[in-house]
Write a protein that holds these residues in place. Structure first.
Motif, PDB file in Angstrom:
ATOM      1  N   TYR A   1     -46.554  90.481  -6.801  1.00 18.75           N
ATOM      2  CA  TYR A   1     -45.466  91.326  -7.367  1.00 18.75           C
ATOM      3  C   TYR A   1     -45.812  91.072  -8.949  1.00 18.75           C
ATOM      4  O   TYR A   1     -45.529  91.719 -10.000  1.00 18.75           O
ATOM      5  CB  TYR A   1     -44.123  90.984  -7.200  1.00 18.75           C
ATOM      6  CG  TYR A   1     -43.021  91.976  -7.904  1.00 18.75           C
ATOM      7  CD1 TYR A   1     -42.796  93.059  -8.169  1.00 18.75           C
ATOM      8  CD2 TYR A   1     -42.305  90.942  -9.071  1.00 18.75           C
ATOM      9  CE1 TYR A   1     -41.708  93.655  -8.967  1.00 18.75           C
ATOM     10  CE2 TYR A   1     -41.376  91.460  -9.883  1.00 18.75           C
ATOM     11  CZ  TYR A   1     -41.314  92.792  -9.769  1.00 18.75           C
ATOM     12  OH  TYR A   1     -40.226  93.420 -10.873  1.00 18.75           O
TER      13      TYR A   1
ATOM     14  N   TYR B   1     -46.818  87.544  -1.768  1.00 19.12           N
ATOM     15  CA  TYR B   1     -46.631  88.863  -2.392  1.00 19.12           C
ATOM     16  C   TYR B   1     -45.435  88.628  -3.521  1.00 19.12           C
ATOM     17  O   TYR B   1     -45.343  89.872  -4.236  1.00 19.12           O
ATOM     18  CB  TYR B   1     -45.861  89.710  -1.151  1.00 19.12           C
ATOM     19  CG  TYR B   1     -47.087  90.509  -0.407  1.00 19.12           C
ATOM     20  CD1 TYR B   1     -48.161  91.162  -0.914  1.00 19.12           C
ATOM     21  CD2 TYR B   1     -47.324  89.901   0.748  1.00 19.12           C
ATOM     22  CE1 TYR B   1     -49.230  91.329  -0.104  1.00 19.12           C
ATOM     23  CE2 TYR B   1     -48.400  90.399   1.615  1.00 19.12           C
ATOM     24  CZ  TYR B   1     -49.408  90.987   0.867  1.00 19.12           C
ATOM     25  OH  TYR B   1     -50.461  91.361   1.651  1.00 19.12           O
TER      26      TYR B   1
ATOM     27  N   ILE C   1     -46.346  96.216  -4.101  1.00 19.11           N
ATOM     28  CA  ILE C   1     -45.385  97.175  -4.424  1.00 19.11           C
ATOM     29  C   ILE C   1     -45.963  98.668  -4.751  1.00 19.11           C
ATOM     30  O   ILE C   1     -47.102  98.709  -5.085  1.00 19.11           O
ATOM     31  CB  ILE C   1     -44.395  96.768  -5.597  1.00 19.11           C
ATOM     32  CG1 ILE C   1     -45.388  96.761  -6.484  1.00 19.11           C
ATOM     33  CG2 ILE C   1     -43.645  95.537  -5.211  1.00 19.11           C
ATOM     34  CD1 ILE C   1     -44.552  96.448  -8.057  1.00 19.11           C
TER      35      ILE C   1
ATOM     36  N   VAL D   1     -40.781  91.139   0.115  1.00 19.60           N
ATOM     37  CA  VAL D   1     -42.164  90.925  -0.257  1.00 19.60           C
ATOM     38  C   VAL D   1     -42.908  90.602   0.926  1.00 19.60           C
ATOM     39  O   VAL D   1     -43.149  89.488   1.630  1.00 19.60           O
ATOM     40  CB  VAL D   1     -41.984  89.471  -1.132  1.00 19.60           C
ATOM     41  CG1 VAL D   1     -41.765  89.884  -2.294  1.00 19.60           C
ATOM     42  CG2 VAL D   1     -41.223  88.498  -0.513  1.00 19.60           C
TER      43      VAL D   1
END
Length: 454
Positions: A95, A91, A35, A31
């Motif tokens: 995600y 992140y 993505i 992360v």
């Protein structure tokens, strides 16, 4: 049911350790950025496979990890001048936003490396006691020569690998194939105290430790992209089976890579297309159609033409489903006659053959083709019931599910509360604003956060 097992190189009858339950571990992202579509392939495919296992009557314990301590995360943190935890937290949250938009169900567990440091240290200590690991300065390495079946998963010969040019050269290692379990700390890096000095985990040890903690010494399925077979999964297998003395994973499943103009989609190459961009340009249903219309083990080429084809293919099914609903309504029941039984049997047959989603979609295309023009209302009802039932694992939005919306809101509120706990008020306000734009009112009460439709 048969699954192609990377370890044996062939399809094998699927026999879970527990007849009624399946334990499954899927490698998740590192992360440090959003993505991309390549990262989304294993996330979508193995989530769909998990749902198919549930459709077939199994309960599934599904683990997908986050690597939240890594050189790339440290580099990103240094560029921004923030703690690496800030990058990891950000992140992970991003995600979940993308995964929710893609219709990916949350895993049973989403472990993060930094929450398993003590278990990782215990794992490495045990390997040392069993003479599978050795210390050099503040680093600890796994001794590959002590594990005779090293290379079996990736079907490589260790002698050939030692003579190959790609093996990392490191004077601290006894053998060029040995890999790091614990890294001594360097200036500007996150670190934890350990028997070997301050440092942090190596990459491979995290999944072994987390899976052992959450799933036990042995489980049914380990999955991920085929770029992880070597060295990541090969090294995981070696260190775990060395520790336990048992077979660790019964079935290894690996998806093919997504390429752009014959090169693997990768952040390091810079040819990525983020999921967020793809969602904005093509939408969730086109992405899922694109990822499921090719067998999961096959490589896929990413291009605007391929995505438009997927969008068109989804639209063909969606339009027919909409027309059927106009003609037969929503609230009805059907008798499970021979036609319905036959179609269900066909679907199970193709998906039980190593999760052949292209053939599954082909069955649906055949069902919806010309169904409206026949005028056969009873057959239309059967088709609608069948496609709605199968959509449990395909995950398209033929009819938006209010429960999915509620799940999305609850996830967003959890992310908002997490942001508030770490005093990231900018992200907290951004989530509130996003929900308000959707017509959702947020109430922060003494007993907790509540929401309602305006």
């Amino acid at each position: 049911m048969k699954i192609y097992n990377t370890l044996s190189g062939q399809k094998e009858e699927f026999v879970p350790l527990n007849p009624n339950a399946v334990k499954m571990y899927v490698c998740g992202p590192t992360v440090y950025n959003l993505i991309h579509v390549g990262n989304a392939r294993p996330a979508v495919v193995f989530d769909a496979f998990r749902r198919y296992l549930e459709y077939r009557g199994y309960s599934v314990i599904y683990v997908q990890n986050f690597t939240d301590v890594d050189d790339k995360i440290i580099k990103a943190a240094n560029i921004e001048g923030v703690d690496p935890k800030v990058i990891g937290d950000r992140y992970v949250a991003e995600y979940f936003k993308d995964a929710c938009e893609l219709g990916i169900q949350p895993a049973t567990y989403h472990p993060r490396t930094t929450n398993f440091i003590e278990q990782i240290k215990e794992f490495v200590l045990e390997l040392e006691k069993k003479h599978f690991a050795y210390q050099r300065s503040s680093d600890v390495y796994f001794d590959v020569s002590a594990f005779p079946s090293y290379g079996a998963l990736s079907h490589r010969n260790p002698s050939d690998m030692r003579s190959g040019a790609r093996v990392e050269i490191n004077e601290n290692k006894d053998d060029p194939l040995d890999f790091v379990l614990w890294k001594g700390s360097k200036a500007g890096e996150p670190k934890w105290e350990s028997p070997w000095g301050d440092g942090r985990p190596g990459w491979h040890i995290e999944c072994s430790s987390m899976s052992k903690t959450l799933l036990g010494d042995a489980f049914d399925i380990h999955a991920g992209g085929n770029d992880l077979i070597f060295p990541h999964h090969e090294d995981e297998r070696a260190q775990t089976e060395a520790l336990t003395g048992k077979k660790w994973v019964n079935y290894w499943m690996h998806n093919g890579m997504i390429s752009v103009k014959d090169e693997k989609m990768s952040k390091s190459i810079g040819n990525i297309f983020t999921v967020r961009e793809a969602l904005k340009t093509y939408g969730k249903n086109a992405i899922r159609m694109y990822l499921l219309s090719k067998h999961y083990r096959s490589p896929i080429e990413f291009s605007s033409d391929r995505m438009e084809e997927a969008k068109t293919a989804y639209s063909r099914i969606a339009r027919v489903m909409e027309e059927i609903e106009k003609k037969v309504g929503k609230d009805f029941r059907i008798t499970e006659d021979e036609f319905v039984k036959d179609q269900k049997a066909k679907m199970i047959e193709v998906l039980d053959d190593d999760f052949n989603t292209p053939q599954a979609l082909s069955i649906i295309f055949d069902l919806v083709k010309d169904i409206i023009s026949t005028g056969n209302v009873e057959r239309m009802k059967s088709v609608k019931v069948l496609v709605d039932e199968w959509n449990y694992f395909l995950g398209f939005d033929f009819e938006p599910d209010r429960k999915n919306v509620d799940d999305f809101i609850e996830l967003e509120l959890k992310l908002r509360n997490d942001a508030r706990m770490r005093k990231d008020y900018a992200q907290s306000d951004e989530i509130r604003k996003k929900l308000e734009e959707l017509g959702i009112e947020i109430m922060d009460l003494p007993e907790g956060t509540r929401w309602r439709w305006k």
